[in-house]
Design an enzyme around this catalytic site. Structure first.
Site, PDB file in Angstrom:
ATOM      1  N   ARG G  91       0.817  -1.215   0.000  1.00  0.00           N
ATOM      2  CA  ARG G  91       0.000   0.000   0.000  1.00  0.00           C
ATOM      3  C   ARG G  91       0.853   1.269   0.000  1.00  0.00           C
ATOM      4  NH1 ARG G  91      -2.558  -3.838  -0.699  1.00  0.00           N
ATOM      5  NH2 ARG G  91      -4.749  -4.226  -0.227  1.00  0.00           N
ATOM      6  N   GLU G  94       1.989   1.623  -3.536  1.00  0.00           N
ATOM      7  CA  GLU G  94       0.861   2.045  -4.370  1.00  0.00           C
ATOM      8  C   GLU G  94       0.578   3.535  -4.173  1.00  0.00           C
ATOM      9  OE1 GLU G  94      -2.827  -0.482  -4.815  1.00  0.00           O
ATOM     10  OE2 GLU G  94      -3.759   1.337  -3.996  1.00  0.00           O
ATOM     11  N   SER G 117      16.450  13.635   0.982  1.00  0.00           N
ATOM     12  CA  SER G 117      17.435  12.597   1.276  1.00  0.00           C
ATOM     13  C   SER G 117      16.769  11.388   1.940  1.00  0.00           C
ATOM     14  CB  SER G 117      18.513  13.142   2.218  1.00  0.00           C
ATOM     15  OG  SER G 117      19.442  12.117   2.530  1.00  0.00           O
TER      16      SER G 117
END
Lengths: 149, 149, 149, 149, 149, 149, 149, 149, 149, 149
Positions: G91, G94, G117
């Site tokens: 997730r 995604e 960074s």
């Protein structure tokens, strides 16, 4: 001689016409008296339509005959990697990652060595109301095929 | 200190015991009063079991407590490429290749922009008798989740 | 409780026994009265054997019952990428790359939209003598399945 | 100077002409007196045609000489990943995943160390009637080539 | 019954024995009177050896009969992705990336539509002295096979 | 300002002109007095040509100066996955899968730790007559480069 | 001399000890006074621990010094494809597929050309109570680094 | 009938208009009173916009209604491999490679077996001033979903 | 006969000994009077060592002769995908993604068509002090090789 | 409104203009007083240019303002797989395969746990004369960043 319009182009024109005419997929499926999921899959290019169906769809959507010709083509189906990661589609594949081996075990326990056909097959989708939030219910229904030499 | 038995090893021992004792998956699911597909998925390593469930399974199968400990572990789930091409599992993915985009369209038409949850979700499998050959009927039932910011 | 011997281990033991006893695959298939290709595929782990068959194979080859138990297991079949590039196997896939789209066209022309089943299916291999060099003749024979909603 | 029409474009024009003129692949193969599978493969771009053949196909289909020129080109053949997952084609590859290692064993048992040629090779497809449903019968017939230093 | 030693294990034992005994590959090839490249390839697992050859190699290297048995096995050949990026091997593949399409054109111009066989095939390697630095000269020599239906 | 014609477009125009003018690759290589394989590779886009060479090729083929300009461009070479599976090219890579590790062993035995250069390198192709069928003989000839810190 | 225990083995022993001793990750992080996410990542093998920290963790968990030695090793970090498809981890990826390009635009708008960074960086996770269901809140906090020649 | 403009084309036109009119993403988000990250994601094609929002964006940017129509389309979202290696985006994925397994552990410890939703989810980005260099702070905030059968 | 210890096992034993004896890589390189980067690469398995060097390393680290034997082996080098995503290594590849095409242009402008050799090649690493933070300076130094037929 | 010209199109126009005007990359870098490698990278699309720089480049090359506008765009950088196998670029990646793990060890030994920045970073290329053939010397110079929570 011009090539037949690719099914992907036909699908884009159908999408545009459907949205601009404010027609639902159900309206189209009703017009040609076809099962809903089959009809959408066919219009997206996964099944060939019969000439009469294709023409009625195009009449409904004011699309010309090049689209109707394309809808009758035999498709080349296949797994499109770009579609696998769309979240709405991915969840089905993820569910199969979690439950696929269990389904395999249970198919073999109940039916023996074989598969659920994906050809002699239909699929249905329903909305199920639920107090905690409505649910998507998708049913796969395929003939069992046993390994038969 | 020894590591906890990997869930894949536990699954292999369960498979061996189940076959040698001639128990069906249903027998096991009944013993722990759990839904059938969930139970098989859990025993194959896709869900953690509660201690009482794990111990009853191991008692039924004459497996020792290292298996029961493993069954309670939080799993790391995932898509195993080696399993995708088993024909019994592949047909489900093939069906999604053909019908997945149609299901996506119909979910959006009926529910709006969102997905069927694969977490708040259950799956069932049934045998449906049919004169042309019995059919495998698999139902996916997941809560609709809309994109909500 | 020990896990059931993996089918790949069983296949290795069968290979070793077969070579050391100087038995041909035909000898084994004859022993259990099974079709030749099916029998070899089953011994390599692609089909479950019935108990009687498995035991006769193990008796013939002086293998113990752990092998016979493994041969009866439901297999997890799948495409093994490592085997695709063996030259003897690769040529079949290459032939499908060249002729597969043509076979697809001709299946659709002759039968309509559908597939040759790989489940209700058998395959045979013969040597055909030929003055320019003998030929390998492999026949695929599968039931036609039409897309049927 | 214009480039020669790509074989994929020629194949699309042939497909369009064939459908609109309601000609079968057999009609075309008969016209040029060529084996059926070879002819379809050649028209899809997998084999070069001789000038006379190409011209007769184009005459039959009312296609101009740029198509005929393209049909005579030496092809670049190859495995197209997008075609591997079309269900009609996939079943052949799946059958090879299941039976390929067995065919390899039997080729080596019968012929020794070597391969079935995919070059000195032909393929045939037939319909076989069967009371349980007609069958697709595909025969691969290739010269055996032994590893010969 | 024990499995036959995998060819990769046999190759490792041969490598160890060869280095410790300070024998060159040429020494081994001479011992069995075999072509040099073929012999090395066979000892690395790419060709089956005849019993007499295998036994003489093992005698020379003080290896036991399990190695000799392994050397006689029919190999499963294949492309090993891990080996493709070794610089010494990669340069050959890079050369084919640059010159492969040209070789294809010239094979078709000289011989017609077909291939150089990789089965009826041999390969030789020589050192060629050169004032700017000696050169590796590798010759591929394979029978031309034309596409012949 | 217009971009320089891509080398792939130049190669297509050269292919078309060569076929229509019925010139062989050797005719072109002779015209510019260049080694045959190098010349074909350069015309397919793998080497830059000098201006005089490029112009003579275009004059011979009646192609305009945009092609000649393109032929002088520094190429971006690389491995094109789509070409790896063409059967005529694949056989070379398959031969390297089988014999590459042996060639590596023999290069190290003869020359020490290093590689055959693919840059200070040439390749030749010949037809060798043979009573069992003529043979394709391809020679790779590259300078040995040792790992030198 | 024995090799240092691989960090993955150390992580398995820590997991087993933590579960069997019923200690939470917070308990361990508190013991060594380290940030929670950092501590878990370090124990899973993604950061080297200082000797004192490693020894206190092992004392708390009754693990021997081979584990403590392993925890101090410099790790080789990397993206493990097998973990990408675990739903809990997926997730996050995604979400980055959906929002990553937007984050990129906003980083460039606010800070100019550069990156957040991932080295001078920390991450925190909190539970946020919410009437519709509690929420997982994860904060990434990294120094902006601009492309600076 | 024309197809609806693809969202990727709409995104390019919006990018061009935004730059030429010197409008920031914040200016656009303010205009339609939408959360900043959501707004950018939607304009890049990851969320459908409502008609009123889409039209106000196009009015602000002097884009015509074909763009506004495209912005209202249901998107097909997905992971675009080409974007994963952009350094600004890659750092987020790298951070998840290092800390993802730790986040998974901590989610399970705090919430039980389940996931952070990526659908009922929002993301925020802030600049945090810091004497050693300002920092990018990105917050993921998603509803916890437990595996619930 | 036992196989020669794999270089990866030797590298693990060297790592363990080096850490436990608190020796730096420089200490080892000094001991055998070898360039630092070369020495580390050789000990990690990328270069063969001479017998004397290997034995002195093993003496320094109290490792037995099986390690020294392994260090003298001809390595099989190659690109290990698992190492590409370690952040310390990845940054070099990322820099090549950004600057590689520019380096290619400048090599061709300065030297003509060819490459920097990776075989006749050395690499050095230095710390450069800088008020804003010290810098890693890595120098690649390879002989130019022009495409020379 | 027209989209902004993609950076890849701008790069092609710059390449064409540079070649036709016989300007070196150094000429362009000098004109805008920029470091050479940075300048080439920016013109190939890997860095945004400032307006004044972009306009001076376009004036020098007689390119119009659509190119200058494109050069100022924020790039989407990334690893392009097609470029990895160009021999001139591949050698750098091959060198990293051989020496990358050694560089990682030495960075950690000298600086501690962290990376060489690829953002606060520059790269230089020089020709070094050498009696055995001139050498390409490429220097990577990046700030060390330690993992700092």
């Amino acid at each position: 001689m011009t090539p037949i319009m690719p099914k992907s182009d036909a699908a884009e024109l159908i999408a545009a016409a459907r949205i601009r005419k404010k027609l639902s997929w159900s309206d189209i499926a009703d017009e040609i008296d076809a099962p809903l999921v089959w009809c959408v899959a066919a219009l997206l290019g996964q099944h060939p339509m019969e000439a009469a169906q294709a023409e009625r769809v195009c009449a409904l959507l004011d699309l010309d005959t090049t689209v109707a010709e394309s809808l009758q083509l035999q498709p080349s189906r296949g797994i499109d990697p770009a579609k696998l990661s769309d979240p709405t589609i991915y969840r089905f594949h993820e569910a199969l990652a979690v439950y696929g081996p269990a389904l395999k075990e249970l198919i073999h326990e109940e039916f023996g060595d074989g598969i659920m056909s994906a050809i002699n097959f239909n699929v249905d989708i329903k909305r199920r109301e639920h107090p905690d939030g409505d649910r998507v219910v998708v049913t796969f229904d395929g003939k069992f095929l046993d390994y038969r030499w």
